[in-house]
Design a protein around this motif. Structure first.
Motif, PDB file in Angstrom:
ATOM      1  N   ARG A  58       0.837  -1.217   0.000  1.00 12.10           N
ATOM      2  CA  ARG A  58       0.000   0.000   0.000  1.00 12.10           C
ATOM      3  C   ARG A  58       0.867   1.261   0.000  1.00 12.10           C
ATOM      4  O   ARG A  58       0.620   2.208   0.732  1.00 12.10           O
ATOM      5  CB  ARG A  58      -0.959  -0.014   1.189  1.00 12.10           C
ATOM      6  CG  ARG A  58      -1.898  -1.194   1.164  1.00 12.10           C
ATOM      7  CD  ARG A  58      -2.804  -1.209   2.340  1.00 12.10           C
ATOM      8  NE  ARG A  58      -2.055  -1.715   3.493  1.00 12.10           N
ATOM      9  CZ  ARG A  58      -2.582  -2.028   4.644  1.00 12.10           C
ATOM     10  NH1 ARG A  58      -3.857  -1.881   4.846  1.00 12.10           N
ATOM     11  NH2 ARG A  58      -1.843  -2.476   5.632  1.00 12.10           N
ATOM     12  N   TRP A  59       1.914   1.215  -0.832  1.00  7.85           N
ATOM     13  CA  TRP A  59       2.839   2.327  -0.933  1.00  7.85           C
ATOM     14  C   TRP A  59       2.462   3.260  -2.066  1.00  7.85           C
ATOM     15  O   TRP A  59       1.963   2.830  -3.104  1.00  7.85           O
ATOM     16  CB  TRP A  59       4.262   1.817  -1.202  1.00  7.85           C
ATOM     17  CG  TRP A  59       4.936   1.195  -0.027  1.00  7.85           C
ATOM     18  CD1 TRP A  59       4.700   1.427   1.295  1.00  7.85           C
ATOM     19  CD2 TRP A  59       5.999   0.237  -0.068  1.00  7.85           C
ATOM     20  NE1 TRP A  59       5.547   0.678   2.081  1.00  7.85           N
ATOM     21  CE2 TRP A  59       6.351  -0.063   1.266  1.00  7.85           C
ATOM     22  CE3 TRP A  59       6.691  -0.392  -1.095  1.00  7.85           C
ATOM     23  CZ2 TRP A  59       7.355  -0.955   1.611  1.00  7.85           C
ATOM     24  CZ3 TRP A  59       7.689  -1.289  -0.758  1.00  7.85           C
ATOM     25  CH2 TRP A  59       8.023  -1.566   0.573  1.00  7.85           C
ATOM     26  N   SER A  60       2.758   4.525  -1.881  1.00  7.22           N
ATOM     27  CA  SER A  60       2.649   5.502  -2.963  1.00  7.22           C
ATOM     28  C   SER A  60       3.863   5.330  -3.864  1.00  7.22           C
ATOM     29  O   SER A  60       4.803   4.601  -3.522  1.00  7.22           O
ATOM     30  CB  SER A  60       2.636   6.922  -2.378  1.00  7.22           C
ATOM     31  OG  SER A  60       3.895   7.200  -1.775  1.00  7.22           O
ATOM     32  N   ASP A  61       3.881   6.035  -4.999  1.00  3.50           N
ATOM     33  CA  ASP A  61       5.058   5.991  -5.872  1.00  3.50           C
ATOM     34  C   ASP A  61       6.303   6.453  -5.120  1.00  3.50           C
ATOM     35  O   ASP A  61       7.376   5.858  -5.252  1.00  3.50           O
ATOM     36  CB  ASP A  61       4.848   6.869  -7.112  1.00  3.50           C
ATOM     37  CG  ASP A  61       3.826   6.274  -8.077  1.00  3.50           C
ATOM     38  OD1 ASP A  61       3.658   5.037  -8.074  1.00  3.50           O
ATOM     39  OD2 ASP A  61       3.210   7.046  -8.835  1.00  3.50           O
ATOM     40  N   ALA A  62       6.148   7.501  -4.321  1.00  4.82           N
ATOM     41  CA  ALA A  62       7.287   8.030  -3.562  1.00  4.82           C
ATOM     42  C   ALA A  62       7.782   7.015  -2.536  1.00  4.82           C
ATOM     43  O   ALA A  62       8.991   6.848  -2.346  1.00  4.82           O
ATOM     44  CB  ALA A  62       6.903   9.333  -2.861  1.00  4.82           C
ATOM     45  N   GLN A  63       6.858   6.308  -1.887  1.00  5.29           N
ATOM     46  CA  GLN A  63       7.256   5.321  -0.886  1.00  5.29           C
ATOM     47  C   GLN A  63       7.938   4.115  -1.524  1.00  5.29           C
ATOM     48  O   GLN A  63       8.887   3.577  -0.961  1.00  5.29           O
ATOM     49  CB  GLN A  63       6.043   4.890  -0.061  1.00  5.29           C
ATOM     50  CG  GLN A  63       5.557   5.991   0.857  1.00  5.29           C
ATOM     51  CD  GLN A  63       4.202   5.701   1.470  1.00  5.29           C
ATOM     52  OE1 GLN A  63       3.416   4.917   0.936  1.00  5.29           O
ATOM     53  NE2 GLN A  63       3.918   6.356   2.587  1.00  5.29           N
ATOM     54  N   VAL A  64       7.467   3.695  -2.698  1.00  3.69           N
ATOM     55  CA  VAL A  64       8.142   2.604  -3.413  1.00  3.69           C
ATOM     56  C   VAL A  64       9.568   3.023  -3.736  1.00  3.69           C
ATOM     57  O   VAL A  64      10.516   2.258  -3.556  1.00  3.69           O
ATOM     58  CB  VAL A  64       7.387   2.219  -4.707  1.00  3.69           C
ATOM     59  CG1 VAL A  64       8.226   1.291  -5.569  1.00  3.69           C
ATOM     60  CG2 VAL A  64       6.064   1.572  -4.395  1.00  3.69           C
ATOM     61  N   SER A  65       9.713   4.256  -4.182  1.00  7.20           N
ATOM     62  CA  SER A  65      11.036   4.768  -4.525  1.00  7.20           C
ATOM     63  C   SER A  65      11.954   4.774  -3.306  1.00  7.20           C
ATOM     64  O   SER A  65      13.114   4.351  -3.381  1.00  7.20           O
ATOM     65  CB  SER A  65      10.898   6.183  -5.101  1.00  7.20           C
ATOM     66  OG  SER A  65      12.155   6.700  -5.424  1.00  7.20           O
ATOM     67  N   ILE A  66      11.450   5.220  -2.177  1.00 11.39           N
ATOM     68  CA  ILE A  66      12.234   5.235  -0.935  1.00 11.39           C
ATOM     69  C   ILE A  66      12.637   3.813  -0.560  1.00 11.39           C
ATOM     70  O   ILE A  66      13.804   3.539  -0.252  1.00 11.39           O
ATOM     71  CB  ILE A  66      11.431   5.884   0.214  1.00 11.39           C
ATOM     72  CG1 ILE A  66      11.294   7.387  -0.021  1.00 11.39           C
ATOM     73  CG2 ILE A  66      12.081   5.605   1.572  1.00 11.39           C
ATOM     74  CD1 ILE A  66      10.259   8.062   0.872  1.00 11.39           C
ATOM     75  N   ALA A  67      11.685   2.898  -0.589  1.00 12.72           N
ATOM     76  CA  ALA A  67      11.939   1.512  -0.195  1.00 12.72           C
ATOM     77  C   ALA A  67      13.004   0.868  -1.079  1.00 12.72           C
ATOM     78  O   ALA A  67      13.915   0.204  -0.584  1.00 12.72           O
ATOM     79  CB  ALA A  67      10.646   0.706  -0.245  1.00 12.72           C
ATOM     80  N   VAL A  68      12.906   1.081  -2.385  1.00 10.60           N
ATOM     81  CA  VAL A  68      13.849   0.459  -3.313  1.00 10.60           C
ATOM     82  C   VAL A  68      15.230   1.100  -3.203  1.00 10.60           C
ATOM     83  O   VAL A  68      16.240   0.413  -3.279  1.00 10.60           O
ATOM     84  CB  VAL A  68      13.300   0.496  -4.754  1.00 10.60           C
ATOM     85  CG1 VAL A  68      14.334   0.046  -5.757  1.00 10.60           C
ATOM     86  CG2 VAL A  68      12.063  -0.378  -4.858  1.00 10.60           C
ATOM     87  N   ARG A  69      15.276   2.404  -2.996  1.00 11.79           N
ATOM     88  CA  ARG A  69      16.577   3.060  -2.814  1.00 11.79           C
ATOM     89  C   ARG A  69      17.283   2.549  -1.564  1.00 11.79           C
ATOM     90  O   ARG A  69      18.487   2.364  -1.536  1.00 11.79           O
ATOM     91  CB  ARG A  69      16.414   4.576  -2.716  1.00 11.79           C
ATOM     92  CG  ARG A  69      16.352   5.264  -4.044  1.00 11.79           C
ATOM     93  CD  ARG A  69      16.575   6.756  -3.921  1.00 11.79           C
ATOM     94  NE  ARG A  69      15.901   7.390  -2.810  1.00 11.79           N
ATOM     95  CZ  ARG A  69      14.741   8.023  -2.884  1.00 11.79           C
ATOM     96  NH1 ARG A  69      14.100   8.103  -4.029  1.00 11.79           N
ATOM     97  NH2 ARG A  69      14.212   8.581  -1.825  1.00 11.79           N
ATOM     98  N   LYS A  70      16.521   2.332  -0.501  1.00 10.75           N
ATOM     99  CA  LYS A  70      17.116   1.874   0.757  1.00 10.75           C
ATOM    100  C   LYS A  70      17.464   0.395   0.737  1.00 10.75           C
ATOM    101  O   LYS A  70      18.382  -0.039   1.425  1.00 10.75           O
ATOM    102  CB  LYS A  70      16.170   2.164   1.919  1.00 10.75           C
ATOM    103  CG  LYS A  70      16.073   3.641   2.227  1.00 10.75           C
ATOM    104  CD  LYS A  70      15.226   3.869   3.455  1.00 10.75           C
ATOM    105  CE  LYS A  70      15.205   5.313   3.829  1.00 10.75           C
ATOM    106  NZ  LYS A  70      16.336   5.711   4.641  1.00 10.75           N
ATOM    107  N   PHE A  71      16.700  -0.397  -0.051  1.00  9.20           N
ATOM    108  CA  PHE A  71      16.929  -1.839  -0.096  1.00  9.20           C
ATOM    109  C   PHE A  71      16.559  -2.370  -1.491  1.00  9.20           C
ATOM    110  O   PHE A  71      15.506  -2.958  -1.696  1.00  9.20           O
ATOM    111  CB  PHE A  71      16.102  -2.533   0.996  1.00  9.20           C
ATOM    112  CG  PHE A  71      16.275  -4.023   1.038  1.00  9.20           C
ATOM    113  CD1 PHE A  71      17.525  -4.588   1.248  1.00  9.20           C
ATOM    114  CD2 PHE A  71      15.192  -4.863   0.883  1.00  9.20           C
ATOM    115  CE1 PHE A  71      17.686  -5.962   1.279  1.00  9.20           C
ATOM    116  CE2 PHE A  71      15.342  -6.236   0.916  1.00  9.20           C
ATOM    117  CZ  PHE A  71      16.592  -6.790   1.120  1.00  9.20           C
ATOM    118  N   PRO A  72      17.443  -2.144  -2.476  1.00  2.00           N
ATOM    119  CA  PRO A  72      17.151  -2.555  -3.851  1.00  2.00           C
ATOM    120  C   PRO A  72      16.888  -4.046  -4.016  1.00  2.00           C
ATOM    121  O   PRO A  72      16.139  -4.464  -4.903  1.00  2.00           O
ATOM    122  CB  PRO A  72      18.405  -2.155  -4.637  1.00  2.00           C
ATOM    123  CG  PRO A  72      19.142  -1.207  -3.776  1.00  2.00           C
ATOM    124  CD  PRO A  72      18.737  -1.480  -2.366  1.00  2.00           C
ATOM    125  N   SER A  73      17.461  -4.856  -3.152  1.00  2.00           N
ATOM    126  CA  SER A  73      17.274  -6.307  -3.253  1.00  2.00           C
ATOM    127  C   SER A  73      15.837  -6.738  -3.014  1.00  2.00           C
ATOM    128  O   SER A  73      15.493  -7.889  -3.273  1.00  2.00           O
ATOM    129  CB  SER A  73      18.208  -7.036  -2.292  1.00  2.00           C
ATOM    130  OG  SER A  73      19.548  -6.821  -2.675  1.00  2.00           O
TER     131      SER A  73
END
Length: 182
Positions: A58-73
């Motif tokens: 239930r992430w926004s586009d910005a939250q997905v971006s934050i999550a992937v930047r912090k943990f790309p795996s």
């Protein structure tokens, strides 16, 4: 990734561009993880995985971006694994989507070997008035095994004599009877 050495230059450039579009800068420590996560995936598959993360957590586009930047795996986790973690973190632990997005590396930990057992210990200690501070699940899972046991299991040997064995059983996938929740 030895396979990258035999890959043509254009494909390597495409992987680098994809990793950069995820918001992971080339000079960061996460860039290698981002490359590994998108290596040999088409743009469509990466986009589909991002959409799946967005819907599952239930992430926004910005939250997905934050999550992937912090943990790309996180892009390498299976849908089943992500689904199990989202259900546990949302419905059992009660975490908010934004909290998980900013601590997305929590998704890297084993459900049975780390997340669930440590959650049970924290919940047990809190419900029985044995935890003298507000400890988050994230802080608990980031601790080494030795630190976790020394800080949260050993001090309660008298008040909760079965806690160590209950924790060990929970780490094996069992839910011990002594984890009694009030």
């Amino acid at each position: 990734m030895p396979r990258m050495l035999t890959t043509n230059r254009e494909r390597v450039r495409a992987m680098v561009a994809c990793a950069e579009r995820l918001g992971v800068p080339r000079g960061s420590g996460m860039f290698r993880q981002a490359l590994q996560a998108v290596a040999f995936l088409s743009e469509d598959k990466v986009a589909a995985k991002l959409d799946y993360l967005k819907n599952t957590f239930r992430w926004s586009d910005a939250q997905v971006s934050i999550a992937v930047r912090k943990f790309p795996s996180v892009l390498r986790n299976s849908k089943e694994s992500l689904n199990h973690r989202s259900e546990f973190l949302f419905f059992e632990v009660g975490l908010e989507p934004v909290y998980i997005a900013h601590r997305s590396d929590i998704l890297s930990y084993s459900m049975e070997g780390r997340l669930r057992p440590r959650y049970y210990v924290i919940k047990f200690l809190k419900q029985n008035g044995l935890l003298d501070r507000d400890l988050s699940l994230y802080s608990a899972v980031k601790m080494t095994e030795k630190a976790f046991v020394e800080k949260l299991i050993c001090p309660h040997k008298e008040d909760a004599p079965h806690l160590a064995e209950d924790y060990a059983a929970a780490c094996k996938g069992e839910v011990p009877a002594n984890f009694r929740f009030i």
